[in-house]
Design an enzyme around this catalytic site. Sequence first.
Site, short mmCIF file in Angstrom:
data_model
loop_
_atom_site.label_atom_id
_atom_site.label_comp_id
_atom_site.label_asym_id
_atom_site.label_seq_id
_atom_site.Cartn_x
_atom_site.Cartn_y
_atom_site.Cartn_z
N HIS A 1 -3.59 5.91 3.60
CA HIS A 1 -4.29 4.72 3.10
C HIS A 1 -3.67 3.43 3.63
CE1 HIS A 1 -5.73 1.88 -0.06
NE2 HIS A 1 -6.76 2.70 -0.16
N ASP B 1 0.84 -1.20 0.00
CA ASP B 1 0.00 0.00 0.00
C ASP B 1 0.88 1.25 0.00
OD1 ASP B 1 -2.33 1.82 0.74
OD2 ASP B 1 -3.30 -0.12 0.99
N SER C 1 -11.03 -0.65 -0.89
CA SER C 1 -9.73 -0.67 -0.20
C SER C 1 -9.90 -0.99 1.27
CB SER C 1 -9.03 0.68 -0.34
OG SER C 1 -8.47 0.86 -1.61
#
Length: 777
Positions: free
Chosen positions: A217, A142, A546
């Site tokens: 994220h 990520d 996600s």
Amino acid sequence: MAKLSLSSIFFVFPLLLCFFSPSSSSSDGLESYIVHVQRSHKPSLFSSHNNWHVSLLRSLPSSPQPATLLYSYSRAVHGFSARLSPIQTAALRRHPSVISVIPDQAREIHTTHTPAFLGFSQNSGLWSNSNYGEDVIVGVLDTGIWPEHPSFSDSGLGPIPSTWKGECEIGPDFPASSCNRKLIGARAFYRGYLTQRNGTKKHAAKESRSPRDTEGHGTHTASTAAGSVVANASLYQYARGTATGMASKARIAAYKICWTGGCYDSDILAAMDQAVADGVHVISLSVGASGSAPEYHTDSIAIGAFGATRHGIVVSCSAGNSGPNPETATNIAPWILTVGASTVDREFAANAITGDGKVFTGTSLYAGESLPDSQLSLVYSGDCGSRLCYPGKLNSSLVEGKIVLCDRGGNARVEKGSAVKLAGGAGMILANTAESGEELTADSHLVPATMVGAKAGDQIRDYIKTSDSPTAKISFLGTLIGPSPPSPRVAAFSSRGPNHLTPVILKPDVIAPGVNILAGWTGMVGPTDLDIDPRRVQFNIISGTSMSCPHVSGLAALLRKAHPDWSPAAIKSALVTTAYDVENSGEPIEDLATGKSSNSFIHGAGHVDPNKALNPGLVYDIEVKEYVAFLCAVGYEFPGILVFLQDPTLYDACETSKLRTAGDLNYPSFSVVFASTGEVVKYKRVVKNVGSNVDAVYEVGVKSPANVEIDVSPSKLAFSKEKSVLEYEVTFKSVVLGGGVGSVPGHEFGSIEWTDGEHVVKSPVAVQWGQGSVQSF
């Protein structure tokens, strides 16, 4: 599908730096490519594949700038990525050791309450039976990780597993102390990104060439999958409670592959290759293609995932955020666990109340000073210079001191609120358009704001249009947990099937919580990720597939611990065949894009049920050789298929494990395509008894789709100690009456269930008429 020979195959790869010039750019005539080579062709005089790859580049025709090796790959895939001139690229494509050469491409990055929503208990079920995933290693690919976050505390954890072979890359902002017994490894992969971005300083102020997460994220996904227990977690008191990852005792290895400019294939493959070498058990990848999924042989994630699966690693990926259009799901190779997004039974209520007394249900995470309780003037952004509320486009004289109704789409939701604030607006009502339907996504706005559904948006626009002096106010109600509205429901943004590459493989596989999910956040940016947002938070609430992907990655880690002898396919099977397709109201799961019942092209088998997945009764297992046979069945030939195999001897599986059709792959779901109204399709399946009763007897139950007859033979499976694996065949017959294919809907749905009185092993059935037709659903 047409046969895919060497001449038609392109490929994707990446791994170790030899000579690298960050200042190289496309202006020098070089472009980045991923090159797959035949592993067995390495001459014995080279001590490593890396040395061989360097030699290959040195043998190429000269150019003003020399070819530059970015990575060399040797575990999940075999090959390298490099900067090449057009002449050098052509020469490599002609080389007898090269299988394929494809351009390096960019991908995009697609909880305090979700454990309770998923039914976890500290005293029984999957958590206790797996000891919270103790010592299972989850590799999270990520944007990196914020190591100081309390979700990555190693309190209570034992020594690092002896099987771990990775390392913690240090840097000026990532000291050795960043890693511990929870975060056991961290690496950064940026060579592909830097060459594509021309090595400029455009994003240097924010980016870090270390594993540190400057975006948020990666910290969010890592803490969702395997974060430690953190008490009193919240975002400005929203969703307050105890935060924990799905597998709180699992270990985390962070691989930073995504940067401000995207996530490049060469870096992704380098990370997957390294994760295999490091010894991870699960790969969590909330990244995918934008638009339609690429063909398997040009899809770096599919190729890398195949290699990881060969090593017994579960690869869990997000389906994408391109819904509600059909055929938008990405990461759809059958060896990947593909996850869509759903809601949970928690709301962050913020209602819009118009001057005529109507109350419109909305959602918001706004935490600043509230608006006055009195009504304020209300205007529509389309009458003020920018229907979509782009920054700098709203007429300040028309919006100052007023609440602005903005339409969703075009730019970030939080950016619209920022635009209203910069123009002097007092607040914002953000209205969904028809595409997003009634899906409500909460955001930590910089201005008092709420989001309402498409129907409410239409009514508020009409009110503004017909009223002489329209007014409104926003009432913030905080966190609400309960049965209304029902859940789970499929997010409108969640990408859907049918599988446009191989329609006989149902995708997505399952759905999991992905809307308004609370998890850890970086200390580098605010909750909106806007440059003008000065706030810093420990936890943030965001939405996307996600977010659903790491939920399932964590569940896979728990199942890996509870059943260490299960293959990746068996773990997927357990999650698929125990999933449910009804809301907590007892009604079918709803699609928030349409307000109608969802179906298997939208939610796959349904919503994951962790505790039932612990003891599924039967599993549909798949060996690597069967995936090879699947590839042959869809048209791949030697030597092009070596992109996946690496070992030429595996090609024998195309005969030894030959499938009648690709639909015979031992998948835990069924997807059937009828080309004619009277066609008959047959699929074989093999199930393994993994229940405690070795003499279990299962009987079949069939819910046939409309216009289809289903026959299962045999209808009873009697297992024994000697016969723990049994086979059955399903015959699907189209019984459309008159008018031909065009007289029936493009799709219908049903199910096949096996039960022994204790377990229900359910497989969804999806049927299409007319191959290649695209329907709206």
